[in-house]
Design a protein around this motif. Structure first.
Motif, short mmCIF file in Angstrom:
data_model
loop_
_atom_site.label_atom_id
_atom_site.label_comp_id
_atom_site.label_asym_id
_atom_site.label_seq_id
_atom_site.Cartn_x
_atom_site.Cartn_y
_atom_site.Cartn_z
N ALA A 26 4.28 9.94 -7.32
CA ALA A 26 5.42 10.33 -8.14
C ALA A 26 5.03 10.46 -9.61
O ALA A 26 5.50 11.37 -10.31
N VAL A 27 4.15 9.58 -10.09
CA VAL A 27 3.67 9.68 -11.48
C VAL A 27 2.89 10.98 -11.66
O VAL A 27 3.09 11.71 -12.63
N LYS A 28 2.02 11.29 -10.70
CA LYS A 28 1.24 12.53 -10.77
C LYS A 28 2.14 13.76 -10.76
O LYS A 28 1.86 14.75 -11.42
N GLU B 51 7.99 7.70 -14.53
CA GLU B 51 7.29 7.41 -15.77
C GLU B 51 6.22 6.36 -15.54
O GLU B 51 6.49 5.32 -14.96
N GLY B 52 5.02 6.64 -15.99
CA GLY B 52 3.92 5.71 -15.86
C GLY B 52 3.77 4.88 -17.11
O GLY B 52 4.63 4.92 -17.96
N PRO B 53 2.75 4.14 -17.26
CA PRO B 53 1.65 4.04 -16.30
C PRO B 53 1.96 3.03 -15.20
O PRO B 53 2.78 2.14 -15.38
N VAL B 54 1.31 3.19 -14.08
CA VAL B 54 1.39 2.24 -12.97
C VAL B 54 -0.02 1.98 -12.47
O VAL B 54 -0.89 2.83 -12.58
N ASP C 199 0.83 -1.20 0.00
CA ASP C 199 0.00 0.00 0.00
C ASP C 199 0.87 1.26 0.00
O ASP C 199 0.58 2.24 -0.69
N ILE C 200 1.95 1.23 0.77
CA ILE C 200 2.86 2.37 0.84
C ILE C 200 3.57 2.57 -0.50
O ILE C 200 3.69 3.69 -1.00
N ALA C 201 4.03 1.48 -1.11
CA ALA C 201 4.72 1.56 -2.40
C ALA C 201 3.79 2.11 -3.48
O ALA C 201 4.18 2.98 -4.27
N VAL C 202 2.57 1.60 -3.52
CA VAL C 202 1.60 2.05 -4.53
C VAL C 202 1.32 3.54 -4.37
O VAL C 202 1.33 4.30 -5.34
N ALA C 203 1.10 3.97 -3.14
CA ALA C 203 0.82 5.39 -2.90
C ALA C 203 2.02 6.27 -3.29
O ALA C 203 1.86 7.32 -3.91
N THR C 204 3.22 5.82 -2.96
CA THR C 204 4.43 6.59 -3.28
C THR C 204 4.62 6.71 -4.78
O THR C 204 4.89 7.80 -5.30
N VAL C 205 4.48 5.60 -5.49
CA VAL C 205 4.71 5.62 -6.94
C VAL C 205 3.60 6.38 -7.68
O VAL C 205 3.88 7.15 -8.59
N THR C 206 2.35 6.18 -7.29
CA THR C 206 1.27 6.92 -7.97
C THR C 206 1.40 8.42 -7.72
O THR C 206 1.13 9.21 -8.63
#
Length: 56
Positions: free
Chosen positions: A17-19, A24-27, A8-15
């Motif tokens: 960062a994409v925003k 670089e996305g997509p994720v 959950d922490i990784a997903v929140a951090t990467v999303t």
């Protein structure tokens, strides 16, 4: 004791960062699409890092 899901922490951090344009996305924003490869808790075998947890 605090229980946090490292995915959950990784997903929140990467999303985030994409925003922000710094990754670089997509994720996928769904943590079910991600896989925790390893989880290691440093104990007596690592001096100076006792209590640390590393996730890949």
């Amino acid at each position: 004791m605090v229980h946090l899901d490292p995915l959950d922490i990784a997903v929140a951090t990467v999303t985030d960062a994409v925003k922000a344009g710094s990754w670089e996305g997509p994720v996928s924003a769904d943590s079910a699409d991600w896989v925790l490869l390893a989880d290691w808790h440093a104990g007596r075998d690592v001096t100076g890092y006792e209590g640390s947890t590393v996730h890949w």
